[in-house]
Scaffold this active site. Structure first.
Site, short mmCIF file in Angstrom:
data_model
loop_
_atom_site.label_atom_id
_atom_site.label_comp_id
_atom_site.label_asym_id
_atom_site.label_seq_id
_atom_site.Cartn_x
_atom_site.Cartn_y
_atom_site.Cartn_z
N ASP A 140 22.42 96.64 28.86
CA ASP A 140 22.39 97.91 29.65
C ASP A 140 22.06 97.69 31.11
O ASP A 140 22.18 98.20 32.35
CB ASP A 140 21.47 99.06 29.29
CG ASP A 140 22.06 99.55 27.94
OD1 ASP A 140 23.11 99.44 27.50
OD2 ASP A 140 21.04 100.18 27.15
N ARG A 142 44.54 109.60 26.39
CA ARG A 142 44.00 108.89 25.58
C ARG A 142 42.61 108.53 25.66
O ARG A 142 42.27 108.01 26.95
CB ARG A 142 44.95 107.89 24.87
CG ARG A 142 46.12 108.09 24.44
CD ARG A 142 46.24 108.70 23.06
NE ARG A 142 47.63 109.05 22.48
CZ ARG A 142 48.19 109.96 22.75
NH1 ARG A 142 48.07 111.15 23.57
NH2 ARG A 142 49.34 110.07 22.21
O1 F6P Z 1 20.46 99.85 24.55
C1 F6P Z 1 21.63 99.38 24.26
C2 F6P Z 1 22.42 100.28 23.74
O2 F6P Z 1 23.46 99.53 23.41
C3 F6P Z 1 22.85 101.42 24.62
O3 F6P Z 1 23.81 101.16 25.52
C4 F6P Z 1 23.43 102.34 23.62
O4 F6P Z 1 23.30 103.65 23.82
C5 F6P Z 1 22.63 101.96 22.38
O5 F6P Z 1 22.13 100.75 22.38
C6 F6P Z 1 23.33 102.27 21.02
O6 F6P Z 1 22.41 101.76 20.20
P1 F6P Z 1 22.71 101.91 18.35
O7 F6P Z 1 23.91 102.46 18.14
O8 F6P Z 1 22.40 100.61 18.02
O9 F6P Z 1 21.44 102.83 18.00
#
Ligand code: F6P
Length: 360
Positions: A142, A278
Site C-alpha cells: 500500500d 464489466r
Molecule cells: O495492507 C495490504 C493489503 O493488501 C490491503 O491493501 C488490503 O486491503 C489488505 O491487505 C487485505 O488483506 P487480507 O485480505 O490479507 O486480510
C-alpha cells in the site's frame, strides 16, 4: 552490550520482498558473528512446537526472488490482544506482550528485527516500550507508511496492476466496454494512482479525492463520442463518492475489509450511460509473486541496514528510505499516521496533464 543472537519475524499481509529482507538480515548477521532465529507466523511461533527455526546462509540461499515469506505471516495475531477461546465458545482477548518479551529472553535473543506494516510496527513499538530491543523494517504494497518514501513490495504491486490494465485494454476495446478495476491500498491511493497512470487508465478514483459520478460519466461519454469506444476505470478499494462513505464487506472470519467498489462504480456507470460495463477485483494477485528488481534491491538494503542498526544498538527504530539514503527513524514516527497521496503530488498533476479523470 554484546549481541550474540537475534530473531526475525514477518507480520501482517505479505508483500513481495519479505524473503529478500530475511536473507539480507541473516547474511549481515553472519558478518557480525550472530546466530539468527526465525519466528514463524509473526509472534505465534514463540508459543508453538517447531515455531522457532534456526536461520543460516544455507536456509536463506536462493530466496531473494521468491514471493511470500519462508517464515509465514498472519494479520490476525496480535500479542497485545491475543485471542483465547473460552469453554463457552466465546473469545477473550489477553495482553501477552510480557509473555512475548519473556519468550525472547528464554531463547537468549538479544534483539528482534520485525518486518511489517503499520499494524506489525505498532506492535513492535509497544513491545519495545516493554523492554524488547527491536528494529523495524517497513513493508506493504500500500506504500502508506509514514516516514519512509517507499515500502518494498509497492513497486512490484504497481507492476502487476499495470500489466493487468494493459491486458484489459485489448478486451475492453474489442467489446467496446467500460472495464472497472478495483485495486488494493486501504485508505491510500498510491497503488491505484501509480498503476493507473502507468497503465493509461481513463479514470482513476482514489480515497484522497472523493469522486463525483457525473464527472466520471462525462469522461466516459467523451471517450465514446471522440472515437475511443472503450474505457478503463481504476478504483481504489478505499475510494468513495463526495459526501459518501467507503464500502466494506465481511470476510469468512468475520473481519471487516474494504471492498465492493468495482461493482458499485461499474453498476452506476452502466445505469447512467447505458454503456456495457464489466468489473474486476485484482485482489491478492497484487501481493503475489516475486519482487521486481527495484523491490529486491530495496528489501536487501532494508534488511542489511536493519542488522546494522542492531549492531549500533539503535533500538526502537525502523529503517526508512529517504532517497538516496536508507536511514533510521523512531518507530513511532513510522506509525504516527497513514501516508496519503498529497494532493499536490506531481503524479496527480501528471494524471491531470494527461487528461485522466480523477473524479473531481
Ligand atoms: O495492507 C495490504 C493489503 O493488501 C490491503 O491493501 C488490503 O486491503 C489488505 O491487505 C487485505 O488483506 P487480507 O485480505 O490479507 O486480510
Amino acid at each position: 552490550m554484546s549481541i550474540k543472537r537475534i530473531a526475525v519475524n514477518t507480520g501482517g499481509g505479505d508483500a513481495p520482498g519479505l524473503n529478500a529482507v530475511i536473507r539480507a538480515v541473516v547474511l549481515t548477521a553472519e558478518k557480525y558473528g550472530w546466530d539468527v532465529l526465525g519466528i514463524r507466523d509473526s509472534y505465534d511461533g514463540l508459543f508453538q512446537d517447531d515455531g522457532v527455526v534456526s536461520l543460516d546462509r544455507k536456509s536463506v540461499s536462493g530466496i531473494t526472488h521468491l514471493g511470500g515469506t519462508i517464515l509465514g505471516t498472519t494479520n490476525r495475531g496480535n500479542p497485545l490482544k491475543w485471542p483465547r477461546p473460552q469453554p463457552d465458545g466465546s473469545v477473550r482477548y489477553e495482553d501477552w506482550s510480557q509473555k512475548v518479551v519473556d519468550a525472547f529472553d528464554d531463547l537468549g535473543v538479544d534483539a528482534v528485527i520485525a518486518i511489517g506494516g503499520d499494524g506489525s510496527l505498532d506492535i513492535a513499538h509497544k513491545l519495545s516500550l516493554k523492554g524488547l530491543r527491536v528494529v523495524g523494517v517497513p513493508k506493504t504494497i500500500d506504500n502508506d507508511l509514514a516516514a519512509t518514501n517507499l515500502t518494498f513490495g509497492f513497486m512490484t504491486a504497481v507492476e502487476t496492476a499495470t500489466d493487468a490494465l494493459g491486458k484489459l485494454h485489448s478486451t475492453a476495446e474489442a467489446h467496446e466496454r467500460v472495464m472497472v478495476v478495483e485495486l488494493m491500498g486501504r485508505t491510500a491511493g498510491w497503488l491505484s494512482l501509480f498503476a493507473g497512470v502507468a497503465g493509461t487508465a481513463d479514470v482513476i478514483l482514489i480515497p484522497e479525492i472523493p469522486y463525483d459520478m457525473d464527472v466520471v460519466c462525462r469522461k466516459i461519454e467523451e471517450r465514446y463520442t471522440s472515437g475511443s469506444e472503450f474505457a478503463i476505470v481504476v478504483v481504489a478499494e478505499g475510494a468513495f463518492p463526495a459526501g459518501g462513505q467507503p464500502l466494506f464487506k465481511e470476510t469468512a472470519e468475520g473481519q471487516k475489509r474494504l471492498g465492493g467498489m468495482a461493482k458499485r462504480v461499474s453498476d452506476e456507470i452502466h445505469e447512467r450511460t447505458g454503456r456495457e460495463t464489466r468489473e474486476l477485483v485484482l485482489g491478492h494477485l497484487q501481493r503475489g509473486g516475486g519482487p521486481n528488481a527495484y523491490d529486491r534491491l530495496l528489501a536487501l538494503r532494508f534488511g542489511a541496514a536493519a542488522a546494522d542498526l542492531v549492531a549500533e544498538e539503535r533500538f526502537g527504530t525502523m529503517v526508512a528510505l529517504d532517497p538516496p539514503h536508507v536511514l533510521a527513524v523512531p518507530l513511532e514516527e513510522g506509525i504516527a499516521h497513514i501516508k496519503h497521496v498529497p494532493l499536490d503530488s506531481d503524479v496527480i498533476a501528471t494524471a491531470r496533464s494527461l487528461g485522466i479523470c480523477l473524479g473531481d
